[in-house]
Enzyme design. Structure first.
Site, short mmCIF file in Angstrom:
data_model
loop_
_atom_site.label_atom_id
_atom_site.label_comp_id
_atom_site.label_asym_id
_atom_site.label_seq_id
_atom_site.Cartn_x
_atom_site.Cartn_y
_atom_site.Cartn_z
N GLY A 13 -4.35 21.62 2.80
CA GLY A 13 -2.91 21.48 3.01
C GLY A 13 -2.54 21.60 4.47
CB ALA A 14 -4.60 21.49 7.45
CB VAL A 64 -7.27 21.49 -3.68
CG1 VAL A 64 -7.27 21.39 -2.17
CG2 VAL A 64 -5.87 21.76 -4.22
CG ASN A 91 -1.85 26.24 3.95
OD1 ASN A 91 -1.09 27.18 4.10
ND2 ASN A 91 -1.43 24.97 4.04
CE1 TYR A 160 3.74 28.80 -3.98
CE2 TYR A 160 5.12 30.75 -3.73
CZ TYR A 160 4.25 29.82 -3.19
OH TYR A 160 3.89 29.92 -1.86
#
Length: 250
Positions: A13-14, A64, A91, A160
């Site tokens: 998630g970069a 992912v 991340n 979440y």
């Protein structure tokens, strides 16, 4: 101090926000960085930014939640740099199905997304890199979490928060399993972050709730990630560190 030359980091998630901050910071300290994002263009943009600053990076776009794609991406990173991934920053944590809504009003079809990406997405990445870390007797697993995983909030993020709580618990167990192999596993629980909202009034209002008077930034996250990745912190493992401007304390 905190030099990372010779190491290869994968940051999921970069392609934007806090993940991009972590990727930039690791590269600035000498690590070769595999920049992951679900959107290839975002990963490539951060790769280009790192290379323009003199760092080493490769874009490895994948989901992912797809274990085969994760393994292929990890292998591609190793091949690009001639060294396996030995620093993992999990991340990625926002699923496309995630909506802020009270649980009683949340369609069960939307329950799995936030839990799956935070738990299974992270597990896929850890599983893909851990054996090479064990073989090298060195590795860093850095899990990005949230204050929502430790504090109940009435803002519609219960699933979440459940996903974050679950992966934090897993990382504590993992840290014990691999400690004697020279591998550390820690979690950063982020507070309210500045994700480039277009409404300055909202930003000011949120910042006023933080003791330091400001929201967290990608630079803040990057510095903490570098700290946890470094050789100097080899005796720090199994911990959840609050990075939140003093909003909550242990």
């Amino acid at each position: 101090m905190f030099e990372l030359d010779g190491h290869v980091a994968l940051v999921t998630g970069a392609g934007q926000n806090m993940g991009a901050g972590a990727a930039r910071a690791l590269a600035a300290q000498g690590a070769a960085v595999a920049v992951n994002d679900l959107v290839a263009g975002r990963a490539e943009a951060v790769r280009d930014e790192i290379e323009a600053a003199g760092g080493k990076a490769v874009a490895v776009p994948f989901d992912v939640l797809d274990p085969d794609a994760v393994r292929a991406g990890v292998a591609a990173a190793g091949e690009a740099f001639g060294h396996p991934v030995d620093i993992l920053v999990n991340n990625a944590g926002i699923h496309s199905d995630m909506v802020a809504r009270p649980f009683r009003a949340l369609d069960p079809a939307l329950w799995r997304g936030p839990v799956d990406i935070n738990i299974f997405g992270s597990l896929h990445c850890i599983h893909a890199v851990i054996e090479n870390m064990v073989s090298a007797h060195w590795g860093r697993v850095i899990q990005i979490s949230s204050g929502a995983g430790r504090t109940g909030l009435a803002i519609g993020v219960a699933l979440y928060g459940a996903g974050k709580s679950g992966i934090e618990g897993f990382v504590r167990h993992l840290s014990q399993e691999v400690a004697k192999e020279g591998i550390t596993a820690n979690t950063l629980a982020l507070g309210m972050m500045d994700n480039s909202t277009e409404n300055p009034d909202v930003t000011r209002a949120l910042a006023g709730m933080v003791p330091t008077g400001r929201l967290g930034t990608p630079t803040d996250v990057g510095a903490a990630v570098v700290f946890l990745a470094a050789e100097e912190t080899s005796w720090l493992t199994g911990q959840t560190i609050n990075l939140n401007g003093g909003s909550t304390m242990n």
